[in-house]
Design a protein around this motif. Structure first.
Motif, PDB file in Angstrom:
ATOM      1  N   ILE A 156       0.839  -1.196   0.000  1.00 56.60           N
ATOM      2  CA  ILE A 156       0.000   0.000   0.000  1.00 56.60           C
ATOM      3  C   ILE A 156       0.878   1.252   0.000  1.00 56.60           C
ATOM      4  O   ILE A 156       1.778   1.388   0.824  1.00 56.60           O
ATOM      5  CB  ILE A 156      -0.926   0.001   1.230  1.00 56.60           C
ATOM      6  N   HIS A 157       0.593   2.164  -0.927  1.00 56.02           N
ATOM      7  CA  HIS A 157       1.299   3.439  -0.991  1.00 56.02           C
ATOM      8  C   HIS A 157       0.458   4.593  -0.451  1.00 56.02           C
ATOM      9  O   HIS A 157       1.007   5.587   0.020  1.00 56.02           O
ATOM     10  CB  HIS A 157       1.691   3.766  -2.436  1.00 56.02           C
ATOM     11  N   ASN A 158      -0.860   4.461  -0.591  1.00 54.35           N
ATOM     12  CA  ASN A 158      -1.767   5.536  -0.187  1.00 54.35           C
ATOM     13  C   ASN A 158      -2.903   4.961   0.643  1.00 54.35           C
ATOM     14  O   ASN A 158      -3.510   3.958   0.278  1.00 54.35           O
ATOM     15  CB  ASN A 158      -2.361   6.238  -1.412  1.00 54.35           C
ATOM     16  N   VAL A 159      -3.200   5.624   1.757  1.00 53.84           N
ATOM     17  CA  VAL A 159      -4.301   5.214   2.630  1.00 53.84           C
ATOM     18  C   VAL A 159      -5.356   6.310   2.605  1.00 53.84           C
ATOM     19  O   VAL A 159      -5.046   7.485   2.836  1.00 53.84           O
ATOM     20  CB  VAL A 159      -3.811   4.963   4.067  1.00 53.84           C
ATOM     21  N   VAL A 160      -6.583   5.918   2.316  1.00 55.83           N
ATOM     22  CA  VAL A 160      -7.689   6.868   2.189  1.00 55.83           C
ATOM     23  C   VAL A 160      -8.739   6.571   3.256  1.00 55.83           C
ATOM     24  O   VAL A 160      -9.061   5.407   3.525  1.00 55.83           O
ATOM     25  CB  VAL A 160      -8.327   6.782   0.787  1.00 55.83           C
ATOM     26  N   ALA A 161      -9.277   7.622   3.859  1.00 57.60           N
ATOM     27  CA  ALA A 161     -10.381   7.498   4.809  1.00 57.60           C
ATOM     28  C   ALA A 161     -11.554   8.308   4.277  1.00 57.60           C
ATOM     29  O   ALA A 161     -11.404   9.486   3.950  1.00 57.60           O
ATOM     30  CB  ALA A 161      -9.967   8.000   6.188  1.00 57.60           C
ATOM     31  N   LEU A 162     -12.714   7.669   4.152  1.00 57.00           N
ATOM     32  CA  LEU A 162     -13.936   8.349   3.734  1.00 57.00           C
ATOM     33  C   LEU A 162     -14.769   8.609   4.986  1.00 57.00           C
ATOM     34  O   LEU A 162     -15.235   7.671   5.629  1.00 57.00           O
ATOM     35  CB  LEU A 162     -14.705   7.497   2.729  1.00 57.00           C
ATOM     36  N   ILE A 163     -14.958   9.878   5.330  1.00 60.18           N
ATOM     37  CA  ILE A 163     -15.549  10.252   6.612  1.00 60.18           C
ATOM     38  C   ILE A 163     -16.671  11.249   6.379  1.00 60.18           C
ATOM     39  O   ILE A 163     -16.541  12.189   5.587  1.00 60.18           O
ATOM     40  CB  ILE A 163     -14.486  10.870   7.538  1.00 60.18           C
ATOM     41  N   PHE A 164     -17.782  11.052   7.088  1.00 57.00           N
ATOM     42  CA  PHE A 164     -18.863  12.024   7.019  1.00 57.00           C
ATOM     43  C   PHE A 164     -18.367  13.390   7.483  1.00 57.00           C
ATOM     44  O   PHE A 164     -17.621  13.486   8.474  1.00 57.00           O
ATOM     45  CB  PHE A 164     -20.042  11.597   7.895  1.00 57.00           C
ATOM     46  N   ALA A 165     -18.814  14.442   6.802  1.00 58.86           N
ATOM     47  CA  ALA A 165     -18.388  15.789   7.163  1.00 58.86           C
ATOM     48  C   ALA A 165     -18.864  16.178   8.557  1.00 58.86           C
ATOM     49  O   ALA A 165     -18.249  17.043   9.206  1.00 58.86           O
ATOM     50  CB  ALA A 165     -18.897  16.795   6.132  1.00 58.86           C
ATOM     51  N   HIS A 166     -19.940  15.534   9.043  1.00 59.75           N
ATOM     52  CA  HIS A 166     -20.434  15.867  10.381  1.00 59.75           C
ATOM     53  C   HIS A 166     -19.768  15.038  11.482  1.00 59.75           C
ATOM     54  O   HIS A 166     -20.043  15.230  12.657  1.00 59.75           O
ATOM     55  CB  HIS A 166     -21.957  15.671  10.452  1.00 59.75           C
ATOM     56  N   ASN A 167     -18.863  14.136  11.102  1.00 50.55           N
ATOM     57  CA  ASN A 167     -18.159  13.306  12.084  1.00 50.55           C
ATOM     58  C   ASN A 167     -16.866  14.007  12.495  1.00 50.55           C
ATOM     59  O   ASN A 167     -15.771  13.629  12.080  1.00 50.55           O
ATOM     60  CB  ASN A 167     -17.869  11.926  11.497  1.00 50.55           C
ATOM     61  N   ALA A 196     -26.062  13.764   3.967  1.00 51.29           N
ATOM     62  CA  ALA A 196     -24.700  13.910   4.480  1.00 51.29           C
ATOM     63  C   ALA A 196     -23.675  14.116   3.374  1.00 51.29           C
ATOM     64  O   ALA A 196     -23.784  13.539   2.287  1.00 51.29           O
ATOM     65  CB  ALA A 196     -24.328  12.681   5.303  1.00 51.29           C
ATOM     66  N   ASP A 197     -22.695  14.947   3.686  1.00 51.65           N
ATOM     67  CA  ASP A 197     -21.516  15.114   2.844  1.00 51.65           C
ATOM     68  C   ASP A 197     -20.449  14.126   3.295  1.00 51.65           C
ATOM     69  O   ASP A 197     -20.416  13.726   4.466  1.00 51.65           O
ATOM     70  CB  ASP A 197     -20.948  16.529   2.965  1.00 51.65           C
ATOM     71  N   VAL A 198     -19.566  13.776   2.382  1.00 52.06           N
ATOM     72  CA  VAL A 198     -18.461  12.864   2.709  1.00 52.06           C
ATOM     73  C   VAL A 198     -17.140  13.526   2.335  1.00 52.06           C
ATOM     74  O   VAL A 198     -16.994  14.084   1.240  1.00 52.06           O
ATOM     75  CB  VAL A 198     -18.608  11.521   1.967  1.00 52.06           C
ATOM     76  N   VAL A 199     -16.188  13.463   3.253  1.00 53.51           N
ATOM     77  CA  VAL A 199     -14.853  14.004   3.036  1.00 53.51           C
ATOM     78  C   VAL A 199     -13.890  12.854   2.743  1.00 53.51           C
ATOM     79  O   VAL A 199     -13.906  11.845   3.447  1.00 53.51           O
ATOM     80  CB  VAL A 199     -14.356  14.785   4.271  1.00 53.51           C
ATOM     81  N   MET A 200     -13.090  13.007   1.707  1.00 57.80           N
ATOM     82  CA  MET A 200     -12.023  12.036   1.432  1.00 57.80           C
ATOM     83  C   MET A 200     -10.714  12.580   1.985  1.00 57.80           C
ATOM     84  O   MET A 200     -10.239  13.635   1.559  1.00 57.80           O
ATOM     85  CB  MET A 200     -11.872  11.774  -0.073  1.00 57.80           C
ATOM     86  N   LEU A 201     -10.169  11.881   2.978  1.00 55.63           N
ATOM     87  CA  LEU A 201      -8.862  12.223   3.522  1.00 55.63           C
ATOM     88  C   LEU A 201      -7.850  11.194   3.050  1.00 55.63           C
ATOM     89  O   LEU A 201      -8.167  10.001   2.961  1.00 55.63           O
ATOM     90  CB  LEU A 201      -8.909  12.245   5.049  1.00 55.63           C
TER      91      LEU A 201
END
Length: 213
Positions: A156-167, A196-201
């Protein structure tokens, strides 16, 4: 997936004096599902809106525990450590190892395919779920940090977290761990009561599990 065997991992790795982590086993499915189901009602950690059963998650679980690059890790409470064992005997070691395998699961984390296309194999989505009695104790940060150190050995080179904007708690946690905003998806989830919106970190990792510059 570009890997042929599971990476070397001790049966139980010590996170700290309280918790240890190990690869999930087939018999861990009920506890993993139970912790996941605890997260549904709050509508912060998952887009799942109804409780799931072990039967519904069996195929997903089997795919992960048999994958050399997309594992599930479980965290167990440590009642006793090897260093604290009073006598260095085979019986004592066996007792400690048995405890590490049978102690209740208090959290779990997984790496999942970001997308199914093969070219995405270097990138993965990370998910962390904590038992409701073990939240706000630093366990989420400990498990996430440890998983980041494992990521390079999984290709793995990149780790992504998909998180609700309200979390906000999760956004704060991943921000402290060096994740940056890689995307924003407005109004993509109907949470049965609100949209809900989702943020990709995202974070790039090196062999030391640190941010690639």
């Amino acid at each position: 997936m570009i890997a042929t065997s599971l990476p070397a991992l001790a049966p139980s790795y010590r996170l700290n004096d309280l918790w240890s982590v190990q690869h999930a086993r087939a018999e861990d499915l009920p506890e993993v599902v139970a912790i996941y189901n605890q997260s549904i009602a709050g509508k912060q950690a998952t887009a799942q809106l109804t409780l799931v059963t072990c039967e519904e998650r069996a195929a997903w679980f089997a795919e992960h525990i048999n994958s050399p690059t997309r594992p599930i890790y479980v965290v167990r409470a440590r009642a006793q450590s090897m260093e604290q064992a009073s006598e260095d005997t085979a019986q004592t070691v066996q007792a400690v190892q048995t405890n590490q395998k049978t102690a209740p699961i208090v959290a779990w984390g997984s790496f999942s395919d970001l997308y199914a296309r093969m070219a995405y194999h270097i990138s993965t989505e990370i998910s962390i779920y904590l038992h409701q009695d073990y939240q706000a104790k630093g366990l989420g940060s400990l498990l996430t940090r440890w998983m980041l150190t494992q990521a390079p050995s999984l290709g793995i080179h990149n780790v992504v977290a998909l998180i609700f904007a309200h979390n906000q708690p999760s956004l704060g946690l991943f921000g402290k761990l060096g994740f940056e905003q890689w995307g924003y998806m407005p109004e993509v989830c109907d949470m049965d009561g609100f949209i809900a919106d989702v943020v990709m970190l995202g974070k790039a990792v090196t062999s030391q599990g640190t941010l690639n510059k």
